[in-house]
Design an enzyme around this catalytic site. Sequence first.
Site, PDB file in Angstrom:
ATOM      1  N   ILE B  94       3.364  -6.020 -11.185  1.00  0.00           N
ATOM      2  CA  ILE B  94       3.001  -5.311 -10.378  1.00  0.00           C
ATOM      3  C   ILE B  94       1.486  -5.274 -10.189  1.00  0.00           C
ATOM      4  CG2 ILE B  94       2.706  -3.206 -11.788  1.00  0.00           C
ATOM      5  CD1 ILE B  94       3.457  -1.155  -9.554  1.00  0.00           C
ATOM      6  N   SER B  95       0.907  -5.343  -8.799  1.00  0.00           N
ATOM      7  CA  SER B  95      -0.771  -5.872  -8.800  1.00  0.00           C
ATOM      8  C   SER B  95      -1.372  -4.796  -9.573  1.00  0.00           C
ATOM      9  CB  SER B  95      -0.918  -6.296  -7.495  1.00  0.00           C
ATOM     10  OG  SER B  95       0.021  -7.242  -7.092  1.00  0.00           O
ATOM     11  N   GLN B  96      -2.698  -5.103  -9.690  1.00  0.00           N
ATOM     12  CA  GLN B  96      -3.733  -4.029  -9.915  1.00  0.00           C
ATOM     13  C   GLN B  96      -3.879  -3.172  -8.857  1.00  0.00           C
ATOM     14  OE1 GLN B  96      -7.266  -6.538 -10.480  1.00  0.00           O
ATOM     15  NE2 GLN B  96      -8.568  -4.840 -10.927  1.00  0.00           N
TER      16      GLN B  96
END
Lengths: 816, 245
Positions: B94-96
């Site tokens: 899951i992206s920053q």
Amino acid sequence: MTPALAAAVALLAGAALAAQVVLSRLVAVALWQPYAVLIISLALLGIGASGTALALIGGRLRAAPASVFALAAAGFAVSLPAAAALIGGVGFNPLEVIWDWGQQLRLAGLCVVLAVPFACAGFAIGLVLSRFGARAGLTYFADLVGAGLGALATAGWLATRPAEQAVPLVAAAGALAAGLAVLATPGRVRPVRLAAAALLTAALGLGPAAAPVPSPYKPEQVALTAPGAARLATRSSPLGALTLIASPEVPLRHAPGLGLTARAVPPPQLGLFRDGLGPAALPLAGPDPAAAGLGYLEDQIAAVAYHLDLPAEPAVLVLGLGGGVEVLRALRLGATRVDVLEPDRALAALVAAAGAHDAAAARPLADPRVRLIHAAPRRAIAIATRRWDLVVASPETGVGRAPAGLDAAAATPLGTVEAVRDLLDRLTERGAIVLTLGLDTPPRASLKAVATAHAALAARGVPAPADHLAVIHGWDTATLIVTRAPLTAAGRTGIARFAETYAFDPAHLPGASTSGHGPINQAGTLSLAEGVGAVIAPDAAADFRAAYKFDLAPATDDRPYAALTATPRLVPDLPALFAQGGLTLIDGGVVILVAACVITTALGGLAILAPLAARRHEAPIAPGHRGWTIGFFLSIGFGFMFVEIAAIERLAVRLGVPLDALAIVLGVMLVSAGLGAGVSRRLVPRVGRPGVAAAAAAVALGLAIRLAMPVPPDPLIGPVTVDPVGLDLVGLGAVALAMGLPFPLAVRLLARDAPGLVPWAWAINGCASVSGAVLAALVALFAGTVAATAAAAGLYAVAALVAAAAIPPPAASAPG
Amino acid sequence: MIVITLVTALVIAVTLGGPAGAADAPVARAAERARMIDTITAIAAQTRVAGATGIERAVLDAIAQVPRHELVPANVAPHAYDDRPLPIGYGQTISQPYIVALMTDLLAVGPGDRVLEVGTGSGYQAAVLAALGCTVFTIEIVPALARRAAGDLARIGSQAVTVRQGDGYFGWPDQGPFDAVVVTAAASHIPPPLVAQLKPGGRMVIPVGPPFYVQHLVLVAKAADGSVTTRRLLPVRFVPLTGRR
């Protein structure tokens, strides 16, 4: 020391070196190659730590060296398979190191586990060295020759077999060394007890050979998460473990550089991966290169090669097979002859056999116009008698590049000024080199490639190199065109029309403005057009390169790292980049190498100082010998590794296969140095300060001569053809023969005058060898292999001076 | 004392470690979300991607509504609001949060827009877009991730998101054309079918980089006449390049 114990030393040293290479491969397969350097370097500190342990507790064990050797060798045999099994099994994810400090604990734990077999081997050999200090030449001979032969045997194995299958054999070699040591034990050994011990050790060592668990974030593992995806075939090669993957339900469609206006969709493909990295695509479009399904090959940026002012049916040289896409493109676009230069036989075999796994697979090697050349790339080009109209390379001619610049430290034999110059020499008059590469942000490797081509043209005496260059780019790729003659009007028109049709931007086109209309693909920082213009500007290029954040100096055979662009100028940006998770914007492999250097130096320093600290309340052992011992053994430890690393890098450029270079250099160097050590007692019967100093000085002189006599780049063709690689190795072997002298001579002197310091000398040598290897790699990266060799000469000169100035005469020293 | 300690530990575990129930989703860990918004705002102000001085308020409000901790595996939920990417299994992340905010901002979408996402992952990006009022169609290759995201999105009330398991290469022609497209799966090229399904005036964003890192973002814009341009954007502050600017 009995012959059996000497044989045991040789066997264990060979096994330890094999373990180093095999574990490096396993880490590379499970994680990424730069982490293999980091992890195995730290693990090798086990050898230095073994010297520390010997210095602290070895005195009591020296009475029974063979028995203790046997126990330690058995420890090696048992711990190696256990350590190998843990690689990939401790949940270490290097990609999270920046984000998650807990990962650093896992990394430390992994290094400690992997250090155990090396500590065992180091302890065993160091004990023999300290117990039989007067016979140090024989011990060192056995140690080095065993290690050299171990390197050759391991490389031979890894050329065709998976690394994990070597683990039980290496462990068994350790067990055999333990058995030999038992035979060397004084007194009677009951055969039943001996047999039982050997069987137990062998049983523990010869455990099942489990393949390493790859990181789930490696591209191959991600590809395998698609429903129905499966491995069709695997092969081992000196360049890594190859796999062929099919994904029938969610097909792979890999097409870097596909134009924005492309209408053709790539067909489903098989994916080729190396050490889990990739893919290189093998299209499932049938055997005919003219098939409609391969129409997308005409829409990729690399297809610009076929829009130049070339003969209608060009002869093409493809640098690297990959999945065969560039071969198919050449055949589809009219090549009358396609030569493919691919040093990896396993890759070629896998591509050739793909049709057996999937009948729809393209058959790039089956066409009669295609000729496969298995050879060291530089040699093949140097001796080529053919001429080509086109030489092409692209991301699709390689398999398995690491992400985020992690492979920046890898040598690129065909990406240097000398290589480009040689390729230009092999072109027909209107011929061109067409190189497609990934576009980086900010632009750097792409600009470095332009600078390299520009320098190669200048080296051929071209008066206006910019007239021989063209660059176009898309959103993620750039293509560099280098022509033997100035680009013709027809060639320029062909490039411009191609770029316009597929929505690429010209970044440099002689005689044309690149800023006439708004770019289709804009860069966020410096545009490629601006960068290329600055790099090739006759009057301002040097200033631009000097001020640019990244290193844009052309890659040369001395610094053959086309992807390496990190410079100290980046250091002020590191904290901010680290905080924002932007470290991958710089060369990740170099960052890891620097980290390895700092950590191994710090830990090695602790290991060296530990015996002194532990005994600070006791009467010092031979205080007059401490200073020169640390100075001398550090110098020769670092010096040896500087020569070794520089020679490996130098040979890797010639051979194109790093593992072959490593095996050959280690084989030549260690066996030669071992022979030198073996005759050291005859050469210098009575050891003393002059002998030790002279030995180190001889190495320094030999290295200076080696530097003064550069090896010719091409084979010397006369009545007898002399290969420069062979000539280089003969010179290396001669110097290495002398490099085998200083260590045993100095140990003999210590054994006579300060025997308590022999284990400490072993610890210093071990630690220097580890951090020296990493430091030498950094010196080679940033200053070149010549500088690394010169540094080695300097280190041996320092060792000679230290010996001459600081070794006390026998009467002045107190026996330890 | 022991009982109090155990109860406290249980409360902490429920709050930080395990998935919270649907009832408390809107308010749980709101303070952490607020801090996350502050962090995003601060980084955006420093970075100035594409000349913008920050992230649109509507985007930040949308992010503030989405319980990120509900969309990540329980073992990483304690870190859900840290400004870092997190592993979600199957080799995916899951992206920053800052990157999610930036990508959403670059898409320039609003209520009523139809958005296609290729690579559902945790479903977080889709949930943020839905919170902006968009109708989101998202495709995930990995069946288990698709099932998990669909369940989690339904549980947190993201009704405007439709999840499908399958090959995202050909987009979702039945639901197109789209005002915006997000391609979070690794892309060697911009698939022609996705360009075709982008409305004139529409935008597409593609993050480029290895797992856990975004090296740059590619913003694809389709003009009214159907022509396409791209722009590479650095999500981090990295100036000047020559030391002379």
